[in-house]
Design an enzyme around this catalytic site. Structure first.
Site, short mmCIF file in Angstrom:
data_model
loop_
_atom_site.label_atom_id
_atom_site.label_comp_id
_atom_site.label_asym_id
_atom_site.label_seq_id
_atom_site.Cartn_x
_atom_site.Cartn_y
_atom_site.Cartn_z
CG ASP A 1 -1.90 1.12 1.26
OD1 ASP A 1 -2.69 1.22 0.31
OD2 ASP A 1 -1.89 1.91 2.22
CD GLU B 1 -2.18 2.20 -3.56
OE1 GLU B 1 -3.23 2.79 -3.82
OE2 GLU B 1 -1.65 2.24 -2.43
CG HIS C 1 -9.61 -0.95 -2.15
ND1 HIS C 1 -8.61 -1.41 -2.98
CD2 HIS C 1 -8.98 -0.26 -1.17
CE1 HIS C 1 -7.45 -1.02 -2.53
NE2 HIS C 1 -7.63 -0.31 -1.42
CG ASP C 2 -7.81 2.78 -3.08
OD1 ASP C 2 -8.39 3.02 -2.00
OD2 ASP C 2 -6.67 2.29 -3.14
#
Length: 573
Positions: free
Chosen positions: A327, A356, A422-423
């Site tokens: 992340d 990411e 999810h973002d």
């Protein structure tokens, strides 16, 4: 000839090993500038009077971007050091030679004027990626919203829009109970967003890195999830949130309690004490996105580096997980990631490391840090092409060509190609609920090389606006499910798996027709040749040249027509 557009460095981005004694050499030139590019090479140390080692090799155009062409040659060699240079012939017939960053009108004979490739060094630097990962299909799960083992009122489970405060009681055992569903869909890799102790539903604000969040289950549940996934031939990737912690993490709590006397002051980036975190104000300590609930860790501190690396290694040893997705990986130093890679690959050599990052990530993908990234350039270009209709098909092809031309050949089949996550808002939402456009986006995602990452529920055409609404409860009740979309996803995955040519075949022709809004890719592998057709316009298009051939996506003879926002995979040989 545009000399300034010619780019080659004698480093592992442009000249690298892909196997023992097998090397790739690349060069970037102006788009449509060259008629021919030839690689000249010879042994650095064997004198010409002893043996003539000079060789030439025509270079292939392997990718095209908006402004550049990328040429490549693969050569077998077994020596100490290679010397090489390029011969360029442009469309007007002008010829020039390029070696050691200098241009020459005469063929280069002085080895000191050539580029240099020490074989052992390049092979020691070789990009080693997990062999199991290439072109596999990933399924992203947001655990708190995917499946629960306790009864949840349907009004809550299917609440729309949903908020971060809605507790749907999703857990690891719920995922375990649906592993057969995931496998049957055609998935190879299950990726879970964070599962460690946190007070939020998203778990990106970790309290305890060594404890599975009690709402999700236990370490034993995680072990069982991994074991049963492995039994079904699937891998498991977990989310690594190492850029920041939650406020309740022990080190940050110690600072809040003890102030200047805390021994953890250097675990974070603190401007002044006492800590201030007022709503609407920038905190006086560094944190993720200026959000005070996620204070940023100082990974330059050897204590913090060791703590986090130990965490990563612990879960590999404890539960036999197969990968870490990093992340906010691009806000952490290269120094940390180089050490991190060495540590976890020492525990499990074929661990997959996914960063990411929302843009081109060449500096992280040179073989000594990450294995791959979430391919947000792929996502953004699909949004531009289909949702916003801002670019034409040739621009789409060229923008993807930029990545192919610059990324290491071993990394390219591992790129996590996504259309949402999810973002982000769901792709369907971005297309104003045009399911045909999602059909086509899924076809691009699942019929191109890389690791397509399917966000849970996309296979049922789940809607959802931006975070948090993109994180709704999974559509388990048939009344909500779009079965036609599900069958389309399943068929795409089935065809992808049974015809290796789709992702492993050599791309021998790309036809992007801006007037017709169509893209045709011809791939060949062994005795199989396939034409992949993508109709990016709203009206039906005709491809009579392929009529009466077999269409793998319909399991029938192709009538030559592809509907608006449709796709076909035609067997040519």
């Amino acid at each position: 000839m545009e000399y300034s557009a010619i780019i080659h460095d004698m480093d592992k981005r442009f000249c690298y090993a892909i196997d023992k004694d097998l090397f790739v050499i690349r060069v970037q030139v102006k788009k449509d500038d060259m008629k021919e590019v030839i690689l000249h090479y010879e042994d650095k140390y064997i004198p010409m009077e002893s043996k003539d080692t000079r060789m030439t090799l025509p270079m292939k155009k392997v990718a095209v971007s908006q402004f550049h062409d990328y040429y490549e040659a693969q050569l077998q060699m077994n020596l100490i050091c290679l010397r090489y240079f390029f011969e360029f012939t442009d469309m007007q017939g002008e010829k020039v030679y390029y070696g050691n960053y200098e241009f020459d009108k005469e063929c280069i004979t002085n080895r000191d004027r050539m580029f240099d490739c020490p074989q052992n060094l390049r092979e020691e630097e070789m990009f080693e990626v997990p062999q199991w990962a290439a072109n596999k299909v990933v399924y992203q799960i947001f655990p708190s919203r995917f499946a629960s083992t306790q009864p949840v009122d349907k009004k809550l489970w299917y609440k729309a829009p949903i908020t971060p405060m809605d507790d749907l009681h999703g857990n690891l055992r719920g995922i375990i109970e649906h592993l057969d569903y995931i496998k049957d869909l055609g998935i190879d890799v299950v990726y879970l967003t964070p599962i460690f102790k946190s007070n939020s539903c998203h778990k990106y604000d970790t309290i305890d890195y060594y404890q599975v969040d009690p709402s999700f289950g236990t370490t034993e549940d995680l072990k069982e999830l991994v074991q049963k996934s492995h039994e079904r031939g699937m891998k498991v990737v977990l989310d690594a949130v190492y850029n920041h912690t939650g406020r309740e993490f022990f080190a940050f709590q110690d600072i809040l309690e003890k102030g200047e006397k805390s021994k953890y002051l250097d675990w974070y980036f603190i401007d002044e004490l006492p800590l201030k975190d007022e709503w609407g104000e920038i905190p006086n300590f560094k944190c993720f996105g200026y959000y005070g609930g996620m204070p940023k860790l100082n990974l330059k501190n050897p204590e913090v580096e060791k703590y986090i690396t130990d965490v990563a290694c612990y879960w590999i040893k404890e539960c036999d997980i197969d990968g870490w997705r990093l992340d906010v990986g691009d806000e952490i130093s290269h120094f940390f990631w180089k050490n991190f890679r060495k540590a976890i690959k020492a525990v499990k050599k074929d661990m997959l490391i996914i960063g990411e990052i929302w843009h081109y990530a060449g500096d992280f993908l040179e073989g000594d840090e990450w294995d791959t990234v979430m391919n947000y350039p792929f996502y953004l270009n699909l949004i531009d092409l289909l949702a916003d209709e801002k670019i034409n098909v040739s621009q789409f092809v060229q923008n993807l060509g930029y990545l192919k031309g610059r990324l290491n050949k071993k990394c390219y089949p591992l790129m996590w190609n996504l259309i949402d996550s999810h973002d982000t808002a769901r792709f369907l939402h971005l297309c104003n609920d045009n399911k045909k456009k999602q059909h086509l986006a899924a076809a691009f995602q699942l019929l191109l090389p890389g690791m397509p990452m399917v966000y849970y529920g996309d296979e049922y055409a789940m809607p959802g606006a931006n975070d948090p609404d993109c994180r709704r409860g999974m559509y388990w009740d048939e009344e909500y499910q779009d079965k036609e979309m599900y069958n389309w996803y399943k068929k795409l995955m089935q065809v992808r798996k049974t015809h290796a040519c789709i992702v492993e075949g050599e791309l021998i022709e790309t036809m992007a027709n801006d007037e017709e809004d169509t893209i045709v890719l011809i791939r060949k592998s062994g005795e199989e040749t396939l034409a992949m057709i993508f109709n990016c316009g709203s009206s039906t298009k005709e491809f009579d040249e392929y009529a009466q051939k077999y269409d793998l996506l319909t399991d029938s003879v192709f009538d030559g027509k592809v509907e608006g926002f449709g796709a076909s995979v035609i067997v040519l040989e």
